[in-house]
Motif scaffolding. Structure first.
Motif, PDB file in Angstrom:
ATOM      1  N   THR A  87       0.959  -1.171   0.087  1.00 17.67           N
ATOM      2  CA  THR A  87      -0.135   0.395  -0.066  1.00 17.67           C
ATOM      3  C   THR A  87       0.932   0.886   0.272  1.00 17.67           C
ATOM      4  O   THR A  87       1.028   2.540  -0.393  1.00 17.67           O
ATOM      5  N   MET A  88       2.442   1.059   0.071  1.00 15.74           N
ATOM      6  CA  MET A  88       3.032   2.161  -0.199  1.00 15.74           C
ATOM      7  C   MET A  88       3.056   3.475   0.780  1.00 15.74           C
ATOM      8  O   MET A  88       3.134   4.513   0.568  1.00 15.74           O
ATOM      9  N   TYR A  89       2.127   3.590   1.818  1.00 12.03           N
ATOM     10  CA  TYR A  89       1.601   4.132   2.877  1.00 12.03           C
ATOM     11  C   TYR A  89       2.625   5.553   3.406  1.00 12.03           C
ATOM     12  O   TYR A  89       3.928   5.243   3.047  1.00 12.03           O
ATOM     13  N   ALA A  90       2.519   6.721   3.174  1.00 14.30           N
ATOM     14  CA  ALA A  90       3.120   7.943   3.570  1.00 14.30           C
ATOM     15  C   ALA A  90       2.956   7.623   4.882  1.00 14.30           C
ATOM     16  O   ALA A  90       2.545   7.404   5.338  1.00 14.30           O
ATOM     17  N   PRO A  91       4.552   8.091   5.591  1.00 13.60           N
ATOM     18  CA  PRO A  91       5.109   8.750   5.006  1.00 13.60           C
ATOM     19  C   PRO A  91       6.332   7.949   4.699  1.00 13.60           C
ATOM     20  O   PRO A  91       7.974   8.279   3.995  1.00 13.60           O
ATOM     21  N   LEU A  92       5.858   6.766   4.835  1.00 13.36           N
ATOM     22  CA  LEU A  92       7.419   5.670   4.625  1.00 13.36           C
ATOM     23  C   LEU A  92       7.813   5.281   3.988  1.00 13.36           C
ATOM     24  O   LEU A  92       8.886   4.978   3.297  1.00 13.36           O
ATOM     25  N   ASN A  93       7.083   6.203   2.990  1.00 14.24           N
ATOM     26  CA  ASN A  93       7.408   5.970   1.105  1.00 14.24           C
ATOM     27  C   ASN A  93       8.695   7.207   0.627  1.00 14.24           C
ATOM     28  O   ASN A  93       9.127   6.858  -0.191  1.00 14.24           O
ATOM     29  N   VAL A  94       8.727   8.245   1.147  1.00 19.58           N
ATOM     30  CA  VAL A  94       9.362   9.048   0.977  1.00 19.58           C
ATOM     31  C   VAL A  94      11.050   7.987   1.681  1.00 19.58           C
ATOM     32  O   VAL A  94      11.215   7.423   2.391  1.00 19.58           O
ATOM     33  N   PRO A  95      12.273   9.142   1.002  1.00 22.29           N
ATOM     34  CA  PRO A  95      13.096   8.621   0.883  1.00 22.29           C
ATOM     35  C   PRO A  95      13.831   8.311   2.317  1.00 22.29           C
ATOM     36  O   PRO A  95      14.658   8.024   2.643  1.00 22.29           O
ATOM     37  N   THR A  96      13.356   9.333   3.366  1.00 21.08           N
ATOM     38  CA  THR A  96      13.690   9.653   4.709  1.00 21.08           C
ATOM     39  C   THR A  96      13.900   8.006   5.098  1.00 21.08           C
ATOM     40  O   THR A  96      15.117   7.529   6.541  1.00 21.08           O
ATOM     41  N   ALA A 153      -1.782   9.259 -10.208  1.00 24.58           N
ATOM     42  CA  ALA A 153      -1.532  11.304  -9.632  1.00 24.58           C
ATOM     43  C   ALA A 153      -0.918  10.189  -8.826  1.00 24.58           C
ATOM     44  O   ALA A 153       0.261  11.303  -8.651  1.00 24.58           O
ATOM     45  N   ALA A 154      -1.190   9.815  -8.203  1.00 27.11           N
ATOM     46  CA  ALA A 154      -0.768   9.108  -6.318  1.00 27.11           C
ATOM     47  C   ALA A 154       0.819   9.176  -6.936  1.00 27.11           C
ATOM     48  O   ALA A 154       1.711   9.145  -5.807  1.00 27.11           O
ATOM     49  N   LEU A 155       1.722   8.334  -7.516  1.00 32.51           N
ATOM     50  CA  LEU A 155       2.981   7.834  -7.913  1.00 32.51           C
ATOM     51  C   LEU A 155       3.085   8.614  -8.443  1.00 32.51           C
ATOM     52  O   LEU A 155       4.864   8.396  -8.351  1.00 32.51           O
ATOM     53  N   LEU A 156       2.934  10.177  -9.566  1.00 32.64           N
ATOM     54  CA  LEU A 156       3.597  10.959 -10.225  1.00 32.64           C
ATOM     55  C   LEU A 156       4.107  11.839  -8.400  1.00 32.64           C
ATOM     56  O   LEU A 156       5.768  12.408  -8.716  1.00 32.64           O
ATOM     57  N   LEU A 171      -5.175   8.987  -1.746  1.00 31.54           N
ATOM     58  CA  LEU A 171      -5.494   9.129  -3.786  1.00 31.54           C
ATOM     59  C   LEU A 171      -5.575   7.530  -3.483  1.00 31.54           C
ATOM     60  O   LEU A 171      -5.003   7.020  -4.397  1.00 31.54           O
ATOM     61  N   PHE A 172      -4.558   6.581  -2.955  1.00 27.20           N
ATOM     62  CA  PHE A 172      -4.144   5.004  -2.926  1.00 27.20           C
ATOM     63  C   PHE A 172      -5.616   4.177  -3.423  1.00 27.20           C
ATOM     64  O   PHE A 172      -5.845   3.765  -4.395  1.00 27.20           O
ATOM     65  N   TRP A 173      -6.572   4.461  -2.033  1.00 22.15           N
ATOM     66  CA  TRP A 173      -7.433   4.378  -1.733  1.00 22.15           C
ATOM     67  C   TRP A 173      -8.579   4.619  -2.991  1.00 22.15           C
ATOM     68  O   TRP A 173      -9.029   3.295  -3.044  1.00 22.15           O
TER      69      TRP A 173
END
Lengths: 86, 853
Positions: free
Chosen positions: B159-168, B236-239, B266-268
């Protein structure tokens, strides 16, 4: 189809209403009134471009519905998501 | 599919292959490797999809085995065969691979093969775009594979949840590559949706109204509609995510208002329709097989279809039930609980229709039937356990546990079960040989036992937290049982691979229709069907399938090339019938109206996809819009540039290549009768683009609401540059209109001048925007300054990217017009105009939202 004259007239209307949008901003209206006027002007321009430049007016209505479905989906996402915050 | 000489088919099709050393002559047989790289035939593409998706099934399955081995006992950090981050990667990659790279493409393999046959079409509307979908899919999968070798793939869950999905939190280059691979996959899906929707609405045989379309095709039709809109939201979410990872925008950063919540929306919004996107084709297989083997027409067919349509629409109004534990308000949770419980009702109707159909018939327990029957049972369990999750209070307890894992595996892998049934069902049609029935049944038995041994214990052990490898020790026996089940389920596929591989070569020859009572059109042609599917023109004029000799109808239409010979009753339809011949690609090279047999070969979809692969691979190490230092960075940058050259070059080559889509005889085309395939395709694409921009604008509005609407100042302090750009774009729209008028009047220099003016105005727009950005950068504003700046630069940047894409086409059109093109057939100019005006319309909203309000 449509004559070049009508296309030109529509172009002129679009041009002027874009200018009006900016003037509205400086006219000292309350924020939400100005917001309403400006968005209505944008929508009106969009309809003109779609109806004449993209000649949807002269196509089978199904194409208009098709775009409408996309629009409804985008609005549903935007409005429901924003509402969920309130 | 036929080894019988394709040239012979073309000759039978009217003998007009003489005009050119056409593709037909270059089209190699199925035994040749080259064939599979150049083919655009829907049956070939279908087989490519199926074989490739099975490869990803194996890959995703091996990852699942690794997880199940790790879960044999509750583990502390560092115990077991997988390191902690490796486990996270296995979980994430397993989910992404199975959902995206296996399930949907497996189903679309069947869709590719079967749907045109069921419709009575010779191919899809845009065969080259169909090949393009496949190659984009394959290369997106390869790109995902590469991500494992760039420090590690994405590890934040499917599900690529934020904020885990950012480079931090997920700093590996491979994590960015995985996101870019998904972007490429979405491109494939969008192309495919446009193609299927155009085909299914426009190219049905005469008399085959939508109401009479076979149920498998119905499910694909609805799936394609859902894909079109849902995947646009995902794009949109992926971009936005790609931009956060590569360019440094801060939509999903911890410090952005409601960034994590924005991602879930956006994801769901995509993710829930996605559930039906993967399940509907399985439902279609069930409906077909449940009719064939009990030998009954489905009970309540009309209501079955209506229920599916309802689900397809409602699927876009249930997404927040995935978010009951986020900070969304209680009213909206309640609303979405209601819509969620509501969506289960049409499914009840479908399930009962299938059961009743079965009861009224006389069942023959063949392998396909066993699989779809098993699928129905599994789906009932999966569906009922899902209703628990749809209730807000229960979800508070179940969320993030193995209840969820067990539930969606029963649904999703339940769907796979039906699709495996579909593989056995259509195997004789695709290969011309029968599979071994005993081995098929054995496969089912082992599969079904393995399935339930694997997933049912997960319900019992539901208190296991999802996505981690530590759990309460007393649950260990259930997990050990599940692991055993995992191996049984996985190994059962060995029986299938052996059976199908062997049977494809030495199985008994299959007749046209090996299944008594199968009624759909694919069983009325030989196994495998000839290259162009039908010997005559299929028609349902008299209420049943018949073939009319091609000699009777085709030539008069095909040879006319203009309105003269086509003076059959209704001008509109006939004109589009002749035109459809060349209507491949969004912008057909329209001057080639002289008519020949359909083409089947093009290498450019493959080359184009390889180019896109290189571009994304090259961009993957970007962070804060900069390549890494030194040789590695230079190598990546070079890859991106080389990929760009290949992509652009193959686009031009594809535009110039003479290619003829399938000849389209008059048929059913509701609701797009009288409109060109090309134009319908363009509008369908634009509708998805509406949702793409809707996603971006939605993200902006949402973030601004979270921030406090009126406390948010526009980034540019001065609206005038924006207003000037509005003027420029409006003027360029006007010049495109003038170009079309000139083309229709066959006024060559008027056309060239107007197109040239459009190009110059577009450049002017970009220069003005560049100056404005330059100015903002000097003021110290950058993409990463704050989320306000991020939304401004990214949204207007996406728009600018659309302008640039339009300019490439404008330049191409201008050059062609200079050489005299488009005067006989101005459709390319018209379609370009539709796109360009759309970009204009988007700006009409961006301007007030980002400059004045």
């Amino acid at each position: 189809m449509v004559s070049t004259k009508l296309y030109t007239a529509i172009y002129a209307v679009l041009f002027v209403s874009a200018t009006v949008q900016v003037l509205v901003e400086f006219a000292g209206l309350s924020y939400w009134l100005a917001f309403g006027v400006i968005m209505v002007l944008s929508a009106a321009k969009a309809v003109l471009v779609a109806a004449y430049f993209q000649h949807l007016r002269f196509e089978p209505r199904s194409l208009t519905y098709l775009v409408g479905i996309g629009l409804v989906a985008a609005l549903a996402l935007t409005l429901a998501a924003s509402y969920s915050l309130l | 599919m036929t080894d019988a000489s394709p040239g012979g088919d073309a000759a039978a099709d009217g003998g007009h292959e003489v005009a050119r050393g056409g593709d037909d002559h270059d089209f190699p047989g199925t035994g040749s490797i080259k064939r599979w790289f150049v083919t655009t035939n829907h049956k070939d593409v279908g087989i490519l999809y199926i074989v490739t998706s099975l490869f990803f099934l194996v890959l995703g399955g091996v990852l699942a085995w690794l997880m199940r081995i790790q879960l044999l006992a509750p583990r502390a950090l560092g115990e077991g065969i997988l390191a902690p981050v490796a486990y996270n990667q296995a979980v994430s990659a397993h989910g992404l691979l199975m959902v995206f790279w296996f399930l949907s493409p497996f189903a679309f393999g069947f869709a590719n093969y079967v749907v045109p046959l069921q419709l009575g079409a010779k191919d899809l509307a845009f065969p080259r775009l169909n090949a393009l979908s496949y190659w984009l899919y394959l290369f997106s999968g390869i790109l995902f594979g590469v991500s494992f070798f760039q420090g590690g793939t994405f590890s934040g869950g499917w599900t690529m949840y934020a904020p885990l999905n950012v480079p931090t939190f997920t700093p590996d280059v491979g994590a960015s590559t995985a996101v870019l691979a998904l972007v490429l996959f979405v491109a494939s899906v969008t192309v495919s949706s446009v193609n299927f929707l155009t085909t299914m609405h426009r190219m049905r045989a005469e008399g085959l109204t939508l109401r009479n379309v076979p149920l498998f095709s119905w499910t694909i039709l609805l799936t394609a509609w859902m894909m079109l809109f849902a995947f646009a939201a995902l794009l949109a979410a992926l971009l936005v995510l790609s931009s956060d990872r590569l360019l440094g925008t801060t939509y999903f950063a911890m410090e952005s208002p409601a960034g994590a919540l924005l991602w879930t929306h956006l994801f769901w919004f995509f993710g829930h329709p996605e559930v039906y996107i993967v399940f509907f084709p399985a439902l279609g297989v069930m409906a077909e097989v449940f009719q064939t083997f009990p030998g009954r027409r489905i009970v309540g067919r009309k209501w079955f279809i209506l229920a599916m349509v309802l689900v397809a629409i409602q699927s876009f109004a249930v997404w927040m039930h995935h978010m009951f534990l986020t900070s969304i308000n209680l009213q909206v949770k309640t609303l979405f609980m209601i819509t969620t419980i509501g969506i289960s009702l049409p499914f009840d109707l479908m399930v009962f229709a299938l059961i009743y159909t079965m009861l009224k018939g006389k069942i023959r327990f063949t392998t396909p039937f066993l699989f779809v029957f098993g699928a129905l049972l599994l789906f009932i369990i999966g569906g009922i356990t899902g209703v628990f999750l749809g209730a807000v209070v229960l979800d508070y307890e179940f969320r993030g546990t193995y209840w969820v894992v067990a539930h969606f595996h029963y649904v999703m892998v339940g769907g796979v079960t039906a699709l495996v049934g579909g593989l056995y069902y259509w195997f004789p049609k695709m290969t011309g040989r029968m599979y071994d029935e005993f081995l098929g049944k054995l496969h089912f038995a082992v599969y079904f036992v393995g399935f339930n041994l694997l997933y049912f214990p997960l319900f019992v052990a539901w208190e296991t937290p999802r996505r981690v490898f530590d759990y309460a020790p007393e649950l260990a026996p259930w997990h050990q049982l599940a692991t055993v089940g995992g191996f049984v389920l996985g190994l059962s596929f060995l029986i299938m691979f052996y059976n199908l591989f062997k049977s494809a070569f030495v199985g008994d020859p299959a007749p046209d229709n090996p299944w008594e009572y199968a009624t759909t059109a694919e069983w009325a042609v030989s196994s495998p069907p000839p290259l162009e599917n039908f010997d005559g023109t299929p028609t349902y004029r008299d209420g049943h399938l018949e073939f009319i000799d091609d000699g009777e109808v085709a030539p008069s239409e095909e040879r006319s090339g203009g309105p003269t010979g086509a003076a059959v009753s209704d001008g509109g339809v006939t004109a589009s019938a002749t035109r459809a011949v060349t209507a491949d690609a969004e912008l057909p090279t329209a001057e080639a109206t002289e008519v020949e047999g359909p083409s089947h070969a093009s290498i450019w979809p493959f080359v184009l996809s390889a180019g896109a692969f290189l571009v994304l691979l090259g961009l993957s190490p970007l962070q804060d819009a900069a390549f890494p230092e030194g040789m590695v960075g230079a190598a990546y940058a070079t890859t991106a540039v080389a990929g760009g050259v290949v992509t652009l070059g193959s686009l031009v080559a594809m535009g110039l290549e003479p290619f003829h889509g399938p000849v389209f005889e008059e048929g059913e085309a509701w609701p797009f009768a009288g409109i060109d395939n090309g134009k319908v395709g363009m509008w369908i694409f634009l509708a998805s683009d509406v949702v793409l921009f809707g996603g971006f604008l939605g993200a902006y509005v949402f973030t601004r609401v979270a921030f406090g609407w009126t406390g948010w100042e526009p980034i540019p302090s001065d609206p005038i540059p924006g207003l000037v750009n509005t003027y420029i774009l409006l003027t360029s729209s006007f010049t495109v209109v003038l170009a079309l008028v000139a083309a229709e009047k066959k006024h060559k220099w008027g056309l060239v001048t107007s197109l040239g003016a459009t190009f110059v105005l577009g450049i002017g727009f970009l220069v003005n925007k560049g100056l404005e950005w330059q100015h903002l950068f000097h003021e110290g504003l950058w993409l990463s300054t704050n989320v306000r700046a991020s939304t401004f630069f990214l949204t207007t940047g996406l728009h600018a990217a659309h302008v640039i894409a339009g300019l490439v086409v404008a330049l191409y059109l201008t050059a062609r017009a200079w050489r005299g093109a488009y005067l006989e057939d101005s459709r390319s100019v018209e379609y370009f105009g539709l796109y360009w005006h759309f970009v204009d319309i988007v700006w009409l909203f961006l301007f007030p939202l980002f400059y004045i309000l």
